[in-house]
Design an enzyme around this catalytic site. Sequence first.
Site, mmCIF file in Angstrom:
data_model
loop_
_atom_site.group_PDB
_atom_site.id
_atom_site.type_symbol
_atom_site.label_atom_id
_atom_site.label_comp_id
_atom_site.label_asym_id
_atom_site.label_seq_id
_atom_site.Cartn_x
_atom_site.Cartn_y
_atom_site.Cartn_z
ATOM 1 N N ASP A 120 0.722 -1.105 0.152
ATOM 2 C CA ASP A 120 0.102 0.002 0.181
ATOM 3 C C ASP A 120 0.779 1.379 -0.081
ATOM 4 O O ASP A 120 2.186 1.121 0.211
ATOM 5 C CB ASP A 120 -0.961 0.028 1.363
ATOM 6 C CG ASP A 120 -0.336 -0.415 2.526
ATOM 7 O OD1 ASP A 120 0.999 -0.459 2.542
ATOM 8 O OD2 ASP A 120 -0.936 -0.706 3.377
ATOM 9 N N GLU B 54 -9.882 -1.731 5.230
ATOM 10 C CA GLU B 54 -10.654 -1.460 6.414
ATOM 11 C C GLU B 54 -11.619 -2.290 6.622
ATOM 12 O O GLU B 54 -12.203 -2.766 5.644
ATOM 13 C CB GLU B 54 -11.071 0.030 6.756
ATOM 14 C CG GLU B 54 -9.753 0.920 6.437
ATOM 15 C CD GLU B 54 -9.004 1.282 7.617
ATOM 16 O OE1 GLU B 54 -9.132 0.162 8.904
ATOM 17 O OE2 GLU B 54 -8.611 2.230 8.154
ATOM 18 N N ASP C 199 -7.899 -2.562 14.457
ATOM 19 C CA ASP C 199 -9.286 -2.726 13.545
ATOM 20 C C ASP C 199 -9.344 -3.878 13.126
ATOM 21 O O ASP C 199 -10.128 -4.227 12.160
ATOM 22 C CB ASP C 199 -9.730 -1.769 13.127
ATOM 23 C CG ASP C 199 -9.069 -1.137 12.084
ATOM 24 O OD1 ASP C 199 -8.137 -1.641 11.603
ATOM 25 O OD2 ASP C 199 -9.804 -0.422 11.374
ATOM 26 N N HIS D 134 -7.576 -4.457 10.237
ATOM 27 C CA HIS D 134 -7.265 -4.364 8.644
ATOM 28 C C HIS D 134 -5.938 -4.785 8.496
ATOM 29 O O HIS D 134 -4.833 -4.971 9.246
ATOM 30 C CB HIS D 134 -7.278 -2.719 8.344
ATOM 31 C CG HIS D 134 -5.920 -1.690 8.908
ATOM 32 N ND1 HIS D 134 -6.375 -0.716 9.791
ATOM 33 C CD2 HIS D 134 -5.004 -1.972 8.493
ATOM 34 C CE1 HIS D 134 -5.066 -0.362 9.800
ATOM 35 N NE2 HIS D 134 -4.440 -0.885 9.341
HETATM 36 C C1 GLP Z 1 -0.594 0.466 8.484
HETATM 37 C C2 GLP Z 1 -0.150 -0.435 7.114
HETATM 38 C C3 GLP Z 1 -0.490 -1.836 7.770
HETATM 39 C C4 GLP Z 1 0.195 -2.219 8.928
HETATM 40 C C5 GLP Z 1 -0.497 -1.380 10.002
HETATM 41 C C6 GLP Z 1 0.179 -1.895 11.267
HETATM 42 O O1 GLP Z 1 -1.900 0.825 8.692
HETATM 43 N N1 GLP Z 1 -1.013 0.078 6.039
HETATM 44 O O2 GLP Z 1 -0.025 -2.661 6.504
HETATM 45 O O3 GLP Z 1 0.034 -3.469 8.985
HETATM 46 O O4 GLP Z 1 -0.120 0.081 9.684
HETATM 47 O O5 GLP Z 1 1.371 -1.074 11.689
HETATM 48 P P1 GLP Z 1 2.445 -1.436 13.020
HETATM 49 O O6 GLP Z 1 3.092 -2.828 12.242
HETATM 50 O O7 GLP Z 1 3.234 -0.111 12.835
HETATM 51 O O8 GLP Z 1 1.568 -1.615 13.990
#
Ligand code: GLP
Length: 242
Positions: free
Chosen positions: A66, A141, A134, A136
């Site tokens: 993404d 989402e 959440d 995702h």
């Molecule tokens: C963002 C990314 C996700 C990732 C999430 C969790 O929303 N788009 O791909 O999994 O953050 O991030 P973290 O690993 O920093 O908790």
Amino acid sequence: MKVKVCTKEKMDEEIANLFIDTVKANPKCVLGFATGSSPLGVYNNLIKAYNNNEVSFKDVTSFNLDEYVGLDENNEQSYRYFMNHNLFDHIDINKENTHVPCGVGDYEAKAQEYDNEIASAGGIDLQILGIGSDGHIAFNEPGTPFDSLTHVADLKESTIQDNSRFFNSIEEVPTKAVTMGLASIMKAKKIVLIATGLNKAKAIKGLILDLIDVKLPCSILRKHPDVTIYVDKDAYSKVLGK
Ligand code: GLP
């Protein structure tokens, strides 16, 4: 779906070894990378292995999940910058073979091409995922259809809040992103997901114990034939009813 409960150090080591074994078995493999704090330890281990001449990424192709809409590669908060800075600049991967969705210019048209690009490269052999509080995955989402391909998504308030820790202020966090869809992710041949900390405990409980439902995007992973979920004790705590 396999679940492994272990320390962050252990999961970083095991997952890095999976990536290294995948590259050694097929130097022209296709790897799926993620951003966020969760995969950083794995990327550090890959850099170490490269520096120790244990592995070369020179013929590897990669696809990222993404990118924020509105941030270009020079913006320190963009996911392209993150990948260059935390992995690609430190290994011998050919940057031309690294793909991160485009978040500027004609990003909507480019998003529609992304799944074809992955398919043309032969599909993703090994995909790493983090998870949002959440539930995702990538930026899919709650409510995202299970048959979604790469698309432009609106971020939920909770995600904007979670991700604001990387920005100077919450106002700077983009409200839209280009993301691989849930169906795009499910096409990967092998998937590993990392979750650590109490902030992820509710989503992990849902992923392991609840029904498969679009309200919890990660729950689609239960239908994949080769997924391993790596969790630390905190992320696993609600599964045990703590
Ligand atoms: C963002 C990314 C996700 C990732 C999430 C969790 O929303 N788009 O791909 O999994 O953050 O991030 P973290 O690993 O920093 O908790």
